[in-house]
Write a protein that holds these residues in place. Structure first.
Motif, short mmCIF file in Angstrom:
data_model
loop_
_atom_site.label_atom_id
_atom_site.label_comp_id
_atom_site.label_asym_id
_atom_site.label_seq_id
_atom_site.Cartn_x
_atom_site.Cartn_y
_atom_site.Cartn_z
N TYR A 230 33.31 -21.03 -15.11
CA TYR A 230 33.39 -22.25 -15.92
C TYR A 230 32.58 -23.40 -15.32
O TYR A 230 32.75 -24.56 -15.70
CB TYR A 230 34.85 -22.66 -16.11
N SER A 231 31.73 -23.07 -14.34
CA SER A 231 30.79 -24.03 -13.73
C SER A 231 31.48 -25.27 -13.18
O SER A 231 30.96 -26.39 -13.28
CB SER A 231 29.71 -24.44 -14.75
N LEU A 232 32.66 -25.06 -12.57
CA LEU A 232 33.34 -26.18 -11.91
C LEU A 232 32.64 -26.55 -10.61
O LEU A 232 32.76 -27.67 -10.13
CB LEU A 232 34.80 -25.83 -11.65
N CYS A 233 31.92 -25.59 -10.04
CA CYS A 233 31.09 -25.84 -8.87
C CYS A 233 30.09 -24.70 -8.76
O CYS A 233 30.24 -23.66 -9.42
CB CYS A 233 31.93 -25.95 -7.59
N THR A 234 29.06 -24.90 -7.95
CA THR A 234 28.10 -23.83 -7.69
C THR A 234 28.38 -23.24 -6.32
O THR A 234 29.09 -23.83 -5.50
CB THR A 234 26.66 -24.36 -7.72
N LEU A 235 27.77 -22.11 -6.07
CA LEU A 235 27.93 -21.49 -4.76
C LEU A 235 27.33 -22.35 -3.66
O LEU A 235 27.86 -22.41 -2.55
CB LEU A 235 27.31 -20.09 -4.77
N ASN A 236 26.24 -23.05 -3.96
CA ASN A 236 25.67 -23.95 -2.96
C ASN A 236 26.60 -25.12 -2.67
O ASN A 236 26.68 -25.58 -1.52
CB ASN A 236 24.30 -24.46 -3.40
N ASP A 237 27.33 -25.58 -3.69
CA ASP A 237 28.32 -26.63 -3.45
C ASP A 237 29.38 -26.15 -2.46
O ASP A 237 29.75 -26.87 -1.53
CB ASP A 237 29.04 -27.01 -4.76
N VAL A 238 29.87 -24.93 -2.69
CA VAL A 238 30.89 -24.37 -1.81
C VAL A 238 30.35 -24.20 -0.40
O VAL A 238 30.99 -24.57 0.59
CB VAL A 238 31.40 -23.01 -2.35
N ARG A 239 29.15 -23.65 -0.31
CA ARG A 239 28.55 -23.39 1.00
C ARG A 239 28.35 -24.68 1.79
O ARG A 239 28.68 -24.76 2.98
CB ARG A 239 27.21 -22.66 0.82
N LYS A 240 27.80 -25.69 1.15
CA LYS A 240 27.55 -26.97 1.83
C LYS A 240 28.86 -27.62 2.29
O LYS A 240 28.94 -28.18 3.39
CB LYS A 240 26.78 -27.91 0.91
N TYR A 241 29.88 -27.53 1.46
CA TYR A 241 31.17 -28.11 1.82
C TYR A 241 31.76 -27.41 3.03
O TYR A 241 32.25 -28.06 3.97
CB TYR A 241 32.13 -28.02 0.62
N LEU A 242 31.71 -26.08 3.02
CA LEU A 242 32.28 -25.33 4.15
C LEU A 242 31.50 -25.58 5.43
O LEU A 242 32.10 -25.75 6.51
CB LEU A 242 32.31 -23.84 3.82
N LYS A 243 30.19 -25.64 5.34
CA LYS A 243 29.37 -25.91 6.53
C LYS A 243 29.68 -27.30 7.08
O LYS A 243 29.73 -27.51 8.30
CB LYS A 243 27.89 -25.78 6.20
N LYS A 244 29.91 -28.25 6.18
CA LYS A 244 30.26 -29.61 6.58
C LYS A 244 31.54 -29.63 7.40
O LYS A 244 31.73 -30.49 8.28
CB LYS A 244 30.41 -30.49 5.34
N HIS A 245 32.42 -28.66 7.13
CA HIS A 245 33.70 -28.57 7.85
C HIS A 245 33.65 -27.49 8.94
O HIS A 245 34.68 -26.93 9.32
CB HIS A 245 34.83 -28.30 6.86
N SER A 246 32.43 -27.22 9.41
CA SER A 246 32.21 -26.33 10.57
C SER A 246 32.69 -24.90 10.34
O SER A 246 33.13 -24.22 11.26
CB SER A 246 32.88 -26.91 11.82
N ILE A 247 32.61 -24.46 9.09
CA ILE A 247 32.92 -23.07 8.74
C ILE A 247 31.61 -22.31 8.61
O ILE A 247 30.70 -22.76 7.89
CB ILE A 247 33.76 -22.99 7.46
N ASN A 248 31.51 -21.19 9.29
CA ASN A 248 30.25 -20.45 9.37
C ASN A 248 30.00 -19.63 8.11
O ASN A 248 30.70 -18.65 7.84
CB ASN A 248 30.29 -19.54 10.61
N VAL A 249 29.01 -20.05 7.33
CA VAL A 249 28.59 -19.31 6.13
C VAL A 249 27.08 -19.13 6.19
O VAL A 249 26.40 -19.77 7.00
CB VAL A 249 28.99 -20.05 4.84
N ARG A 250 26.57 -18.27 5.30
CA ARG A 250 25.14 -18.04 5.26
C ARG A 250 24.39 -19.31 4.89
O ARG A 250 24.94 -20.17 4.21
CB ARG A 250 24.84 -16.91 4.25
N GLU A 251 23.15 -19.40 5.30
CA GLU A 251 22.34 -20.59 5.02
C GLU A 251 22.16 -20.79 3.54
O GLU A 251 22.21 -19.84 2.73
CB GLU A 251 20.97 -20.47 5.70
N ASP A 252 21.91 -22.03 3.14
CA ASP A 252 21.66 -22.36 1.73
C ASP A 252 20.46 -21.58 1.22
O ASP A 252 19.54 -21.27 1.96
CB ASP A 252 21.37 -23.84 1.55
N CYS A 253 20.48 -21.32 -0.10
CA CYS A 253 19.34 -20.63 -0.72
C CYS A 253 18.38 -21.68 -1.31
O CYS A 253 18.75 -22.79 -1.55
CB CYS A 253 19.82 -19.70 -1.82
#
Length: 253
Positions: A230-253
């Motif tokens: 339902y496009s409440l967020c994108t995967l890049n939104d999730v990734r950037k948020y988690l990285k901001k909170h020091s959670i290790n995820v794959r680099e942005d595309c």
């Protein structure tokens, strides 16, 4: 440091991607391949397909969808729904899947977990657990959240690991489709007793829910459906948020 995976979960009632609440009231959303490609281009780590009526009708109808997906998507694909034998598993792997998720047949015949793990490797065998709170324990359900197993989820998760499962897809039936957040207590209860990766599924409604499941629930991966479809967020939104909170995820595309 753990590498957290972001997974798009696509429930299919052939030929459509569907979404409901607690697996009921399904709404058709469109061509699952188009959604899968969209999430791939956004940088999703894995795709998780489930044929949600397969166990009911005794067959999995995802082979064409898998083959079409693997033509232009090059990330791990997990397939679940109606897989009852080594032959069924071989068919979906030949079609292009990398892993299989087993729920109903694992409850009815737990040895299939060991059989799949031995033949294809434990990394291929994902134990799908659909958990519903019963007042004093979580019960494992099957047939897409329709049938009682009378199994305690925590004990079943431990047994699944012992039998050879390499990963657990843990879905809260109570939270599924609600967009009210994951059942963090459930996730934590399972991650406390197993050493294999646990995918949190069911309930994500906002980006913050992912952080809570990872930090408080100790989830190794987040399965998303409602928030993406339902496009409440994108995967890049999730990734950037988690990285901001020091959670290790794959680099942005």
């Amino acid at each position: 440091m753990r590498n957290i995976r972001l997974i798009a979960r696509l429930d299919v009632k052939s030929p459509n991607l569907v979404k409901g609440i607690q697996f009921e009231g399904l709404r058709k959303l469109g061509d699952p391949n188009k959604f899968a490609l969209k999430y791939y281009l956004q940088g999703v780590d894995e795709i998780f397909y489930t044929d949600i009526v397969a166990s009911l009708y005794g067959r999995n109808s995802l082979l064409d969808i898998i083959e079409n997906t693997t033509d232009n998507i090059f990330i791990p694909i997990t397939v679940g729904g109606g897989l009852r034998s080594i032959s069924d598993v071989s068919a979906v792997l030949r079609a292009g899947a990398d892993k299989v998720a087993i729920n109903t047949e694992a409850i009815k015949n737990p040895n299939i977990i060991t059989d799949i793990s031995r033949k294809f490797g434990s990394q291929c065998m994902v134990l799908s657990i659909q958990a519903k709170w019963q007042g004093d324990y979580w019960e494992a359900y099957y047939d897409n959240g329709r049938e009682h197993s009378h199994l305690d989820v925590i004990e079943w998760a431990k047994k699944g690991e012992e039998l050879g499962a390499g990963e657990i897809m843990l879905t809260s039936v109570d939270k599924e489709g609600s967009a009210k957040g994951f059942d963090v207590d459930l996730i934590k209860a399972v991650t406390d007793v197993v050493s294999i990766p646990v995918i949190a599924s069911g309930g994500m409604g906002k980006i913050e829910d992912a952080k809570t499941a990872i930090i408080d629930g100790n989830a190794d991966a987040i399965a998303m459906a409602h928030v993406l479809h339902y496009s409440l967020c994108t995967l890049n939104d999730v990734r950037k948020y988690l990285k901001k909170h020091s959670i290790n995820v794959r680099e942005d595309c």
